[in-house]
Write a protein that holds these residues in place. Structure first.
Motif, PDB file in Angstrom:
ATOM      1  N   ASN A 198     -33.543 -15.213   8.426  1.00 59.63           N
ATOM      2  CA  ASN A 198     -34.141 -16.071   9.840  1.00 59.63           C
ATOM      3  C   ASN A 198     -33.908 -17.545   9.465  1.00 59.63           C
ATOM      4  O   ASN A 198     -34.262 -18.359  10.386  1.00 59.63           O
ATOM      5  CB  ASN A 198     -35.689 -15.491   9.632  1.00 59.63           C
ATOM      6  N   ILE A 199     -33.498 -18.032   8.391  1.00 56.94           N
ATOM      7  CA  ILE A 199     -33.344 -19.362   8.051  1.00 56.94           C
ATOM      8  C   ILE A 199     -31.981 -19.902   8.047  1.00 56.94           C
ATOM      9  O   ILE A 199     -31.068 -19.309   7.576  1.00 56.94           O
ATOM     10  CB  ILE A 199     -33.873 -19.841   6.618  1.00 56.94           C
ATOM     11  N   SER A 200     -31.839 -20.943   9.094  1.00 62.10           N
ATOM     12  CA  SER A 200     -30.598 -21.509   9.122  1.00 62.10           C
ATOM     13  C   SER A 200     -30.444 -22.844   8.114  1.00 62.10           C
ATOM     14  O   SER A 200     -31.468 -23.159   7.645  1.00 62.10           O
ATOM     15  CB  SER A 200     -30.278 -22.181  10.546  1.00 62.10           C
ATOM     16  N   GLU A 201     -29.148 -22.966   7.708  1.00 63.92           N
ATOM     17  CA  GLU A 201     -29.008 -24.257   6.805  1.00 63.92           C
ATOM     18  C   GLU A 201     -29.516 -25.492   7.570  1.00 63.92           C
ATOM     19  O   GLU A 201     -30.392 -26.200   6.789  1.00 63.92           O
ATOM     20  CB  GLU A 201     -27.474 -24.388   6.670  1.00 63.92           C
ATOM     21  N   ASN A 202     -29.750 -25.669   8.896  1.00 61.14           N
ATOM     22  CA  ASN A 202     -30.244 -26.674   9.552  1.00 61.14           C
ATOM     23  C   ASN A 202     -31.690 -26.716   9.504  1.00 61.14           C
ATOM     24  O   ASN A 202     -32.194 -27.732   9.122  1.00 61.14           O
ATOM     25  CB  ASN A 202     -29.683 -26.792  11.139  1.00 61.14           C
ATOM     26  N   ASP A 203     -32.358 -25.469   9.450  1.00 57.62           N
ATOM     27  CA  ASP A 203     -33.697 -25.566   9.273  1.00 57.62           C
ATOM     28  C   ASP A 203     -34.098 -26.145   8.012  1.00 57.62           C
ATOM     29  O   ASP A 203     -35.365 -26.571   7.854  1.00 57.62           O
ATOM     30  CB  ASP A 203     -34.129 -23.870   9.282  1.00 57.62           C
ATOM     31  N   LEU A 204     -33.543 -25.891   7.032  1.00 58.34           N
ATOM     32  CA  LEU A 204     -33.845 -26.570   5.670  1.00 58.34           C
ATOM     33  C   LEU A 204     -33.969 -28.018   5.588  1.00 58.34           C
ATOM     34  O   LEU A 204     -34.813 -28.647   4.880  1.00 58.34           O
ATOM     35  CB  LEU A 204     -32.965 -26.091   4.684  1.00 58.34           C
ATOM     36  N   PHE A 205     -33.464 -28.708   6.360  1.00 57.83           N
ATOM     37  CA  PHE A 205     -33.107 -30.129   6.683  1.00 57.83           C
ATOM     38  C   PHE A 205     -34.124 -30.688   7.891  1.00 57.83           C
ATOM     39  O   PHE A 205     -34.365 -32.050   7.665  1.00 57.83           O
ATOM     40  CB  PHE A 205     -31.741 -30.603   6.707  1.00 57.83           C
ATOM     41  N   THR A 206     -34.472 -29.676   8.850  1.00 62.39           N
ATOM     42  CA  THR A 206     -35.048 -30.366  10.030  1.00 62.39           C
ATOM     43  C   THR A 206     -36.469 -29.755  10.077  1.00 62.39           C
ATOM     44  O   THR A 206     -37.352 -30.242  11.045  1.00 62.39           O
ATOM     45  CB  THR A 206     -34.035 -30.030  11.218  1.00 62.39           C
ATOM     46  N   LYS A 207     -36.532 -28.433   9.840  1.00 60.14           N
ATOM     47  CA  LYS A 207     -37.983 -27.583  10.237  1.00 60.14           C
ATOM     48  C   LYS A 207     -39.031 -28.068   9.352  1.00 60.14           C
ATOM     49  O   LYS A 207     -38.967 -28.187   8.233  1.00 60.14           O
ATOM     50  CB  LYS A 207     -37.791 -26.083  10.021  1.00 60.14           C
ATOM     51  N   GLU A 208     -39.951 -28.530  10.144  1.00 58.87           N
ATOM     52  CA  GLU A 208     -41.280 -29.182   9.411  1.00 58.87           C
ATOM     53  C   GLU A 208     -42.195 -27.924   9.425  1.00 58.87           C
ATOM     54  O   GLU A 208     -42.602 -27.371  10.071  1.00 58.87           O
ATOM     55  CB  GLU A 208     -41.639 -30.472  10.267  1.00 58.87           C
ATOM     56  N   VAL A 209     -43.001 -28.051   7.962  1.00 57.23           N
ATOM     57  CA  VAL A 209     -43.949 -26.674   7.896  1.00 57.23           C
ATOM     58  C   VAL A 209     -44.972 -27.446   7.012  1.00 57.23           C
ATOM     59  O   VAL A 209     -45.051 -28.657   6.660  1.00 57.23           O
ATOM     60  CB  VAL A 209     -43.109 -25.727   6.778  1.00 57.23           C
ATOM     61  N   ASP A 210     -46.045 -26.699   7.375  1.00 62.15           N
ATOM     62  CA  ASP A 210     -47.266 -27.317   6.328  1.00 62.15           C
ATOM     63  C   ASP A 210     -47.518 -26.644   5.261  1.00 62.15           C
ATOM     64  O   ASP A 210     -47.324 -25.431   5.068  1.00 62.15           O
ATOM     65  CB  ASP A 210     -48.731 -27.052   7.427  1.00 62.15           C
ATOM     66  N   TYR A 211     -47.767 -27.492   4.254  1.00 63.85           N
ATOM     67  CA  TYR A 211     -48.079 -26.801   2.819  1.00 63.85           C
ATOM     68  C   TYR A 211     -49.529 -26.174   2.775  1.00 63.85           C
ATOM     69  O   TYR A 211     -50.375 -26.464   3.830  1.00 63.85           O
ATOM     70  CB  TYR A 211     -48.096 -27.824   1.844  1.00 63.85           C
ATOM     71  N   PRO A 212     -49.853 -25.269   2.021  1.00 63.00           N
ATOM     72  CA  PRO A 212     -51.091 -24.513   2.114  1.00 63.00           C
ATOM     73  C   PRO A 212     -52.129 -25.562   1.841  1.00 63.00           C
ATOM     74  O   PRO A 212     -53.260 -25.353   2.624  1.00 63.00           O
ATOM     75  CB  PRO A 212     -51.197 -23.581   0.943  1.00 63.00           C
ATOM     76  N   TRP A 213     -52.076 -26.635   1.455  1.00 65.75           N
ATOM     77  CA  TRP A 213     -53.072 -27.776   1.074  1.00 65.75           C
ATOM     78  C   TRP A 213     -52.915 -28.852   2.464  1.00 65.75           C
ATOM     79  O   TRP A 213     -53.864 -29.820   2.121  1.00 65.75           O
ATOM     80  CB  TRP A 213     -53.041 -28.497  -0.151  1.00 65.75           C
ATOM     81  N   GLY A 214     -52.358 -28.567   3.378  1.00 58.27           N
ATOM     82  CA  GLY A 214     -52.141 -29.365   4.508  1.00 58.27           C
ATOM     83  C   GLY A 214     -51.429 -30.489   4.825  1.00 58.27           C
ATOM     84  O   GLY A 214     -51.017 -30.857   5.971  1.00 58.27           O
ATOM     85  N   GLU A 215     -50.649 -31.017   3.818  1.00 56.61           N
ATOM     86  CA  GLU A 215     -49.558 -31.825   4.007  1.00 56.61           C
ATOM     87  C   GLU A 215     -48.261 -31.317   4.486  1.00 56.61           C
ATOM     88  O   GLU A 215     -48.118 -30.012   4.598  1.00 56.61           O
ATOM     89  CB  GLU A 215     -48.865 -32.322   2.515  1.00 56.61           C
ATOM     90  N   LYS A 216     -47.309 -31.900   5.140  1.00 54.15           N
ATOM     91  CA  LYS A 216     -46.194 -31.559   5.677  1.00 54.15           C
ATOM     92  C   LYS A 216     -44.971 -31.906   4.824  1.00 54.15           C
ATOM     93  O   LYS A 216     -45.111 -32.894   4.099  1.00 54.15           O
ATOM     94  CB  LYS A 216     -46.101 -32.190   7.232  1.00 54.15           C
ATOM     95  N   ALA A 217     -43.913 -31.042   5.141  1.00 53.74           N
ATOM     96  CA  ALA A 217     -42.821 -31.173   4.388  1.00 53.74           C
ATOM     97  C   ALA A 217     -41.717 -30.767   5.387  1.00 53.74           C
ATOM     98  O   ALA A 217     -41.910 -29.684   6.035  1.00 53.74           O
ATOM     99  CB  ALA A 217     -42.792 -30.722   3.012  1.00 53.74           C
ATOM    100  N   LEU A 218     -40.401 -30.901   4.807  1.00 50.83           N
ATOM    101  CA  LEU A 218     -39.088 -30.007   5.544  1.00 50.83           C
ATOM    102  C   LEU A 218     -39.209 -28.721   4.882  1.00 50.83           C
ATOM    103  O   LEU A 218     -39.490 -28.664   3.488  1.00 50.83           O
ATOM    104  CB  LEU A 218     -37.907 -30.883   5.167  1.00 50.83           C
ATOM    105  N   LEU A 219     -38.832 -27.540   5.533  1.00 47.85           N
ATOM    106  CA  LEU A 219     -38.569 -26.459   4.853  1.00 47.85           C
ATOM    107  C   LEU A 219     -37.900 -26.473   3.327  1.00 47.85           C
ATOM    108  O   LEU A 219     -38.436 -25.746   2.557  1.00 47.85           O
ATOM    109  CB  LEU A 219     -37.877 -25.429   5.815  1.00 47.85           C
ATOM    110  N   GLY A 220     -36.551 -27.072   3.217  1.00 51.47           N
ATOM    111  CA  GLY A 220     -35.936 -26.737   2.042  1.00 51.47           C
ATOM    112  C   GLY A 220     -36.907 -27.295   0.908  1.00 51.47           C
ATOM    113  O   GLY A 220     -36.811 -26.744   0.027  1.00 51.47           O
ATOM    114  N   GLN A 221     -37.368 -28.473   1.092  1.00 56.77           N
ATOM    115  CA  GLN A 221     -38.202 -29.078   0.036  1.00 56.77           C
ATOM    116  C   GLN A 221     -39.384 -28.404  -0.364  1.00 56.77           C
ATOM    117  O   GLN A 221     -40.025 -28.055  -1.318  1.00 56.77           O
ATOM    118  CB  GLN A 221     -38.721 -30.539   0.301  1.00 56.77           C
ATOM    119  N   ALA A 222     -39.999 -27.829   0.793  1.00 56.37           N
ATOM    120  CA  ALA A 222     -41.269 -26.745   0.733  1.00 56.37           C
ATOM    121  C   ALA A 222     -41.031 -25.344  -0.125  1.00 56.37           C
ATOM    122  O   ALA A 222     -42.076 -25.211  -0.986  1.00 56.37           O
ATOM    123  CB  ALA A 222     -41.872 -26.451   2.098  1.00 56.37           C
TER     124      ALA A 222
END
Length: 166
Positions: A102-126
């Motif tokens: 379900n994850i595209s290569e592009n998602d890893l660099f563009t999809k923003e997600v919330d860490y469990p502790w509330g900060e945001k990050a891009l999916l690949g880094q997260a």
């Protein structure tokens, strides 16, 4: 390319954990170094979901918050036993592959997600900051527990590259 790297990293960590679990002496599943630290079995229960947990959360089909999600996944993890751990980890190895479909290569660099502790990050880094780091850290804790509680002669490759069950 990053997608393949992340997937293979998680799968390899899970395979190492699976192999290490075969080295746990039967009498040491209740072992904990001191109060307030997970026992060997509790560690296995955590390892039974930490490789896929946040990815599942980020791609869930409901609007539950992380605390609600965590309570549910933690309760399910308590069903993991010494006897069914191998099966559970094999399911996790398959699940992570399904999740990555379900994850595209592009998602890893563009999809923003919330860490469990509330900060945001891009999916690949997260994925690196949660799933991969958690698996690696708790795998090494398991490795240490086995070294403390068995006659097993584990060496460095047992923690980093040996994946085949003997």
């Amino acid at each position: 390319m990053l997608k393949s790297f992340l997937l293979k990293s998680i799968q390899k960590e899970l395979m190492i954990v699976r192999r290490l679990a075969t080295k746990i002496p039967a009498q040491s599943f209740d072992y904990k170094p001191k109060e307030g630290i997970r026992s060997t079995l509790e560690l296995l229960q955590y390892l039974s979901w930490c490789g896929t947990g946040t990815i599942q959360y980020w791609y869930r089909n409901d609007d539950s918050d992380f605390k609600t999600y965590f309570i549910g996944i933690s309760a399910k993890a308590k069903e993991t036993t010494a006897e069914n751990f191998d099966e559970v980890i094999q399911q996790q190895i398959k699940l992570v592959e399904q999740l990555f479909e379900n994850i595209s290569e592009n998602d890893l660099f563009t999809k923003e997600v919330d860490y469990p502790w509330g900060e945001k990050a891009l999916l690949g880094q997260a994925i690196i900051e949660t799933n991969i780091k958690w698996l690696t850290a708790y795998k090494l804790q398991l490795f240490s527990y086995i070294k403390y509680n068995s006659e097993e002669k584990l060496v460095t490759p047992d923690a980093w590259r040996k994946t085949e069950i003997e």
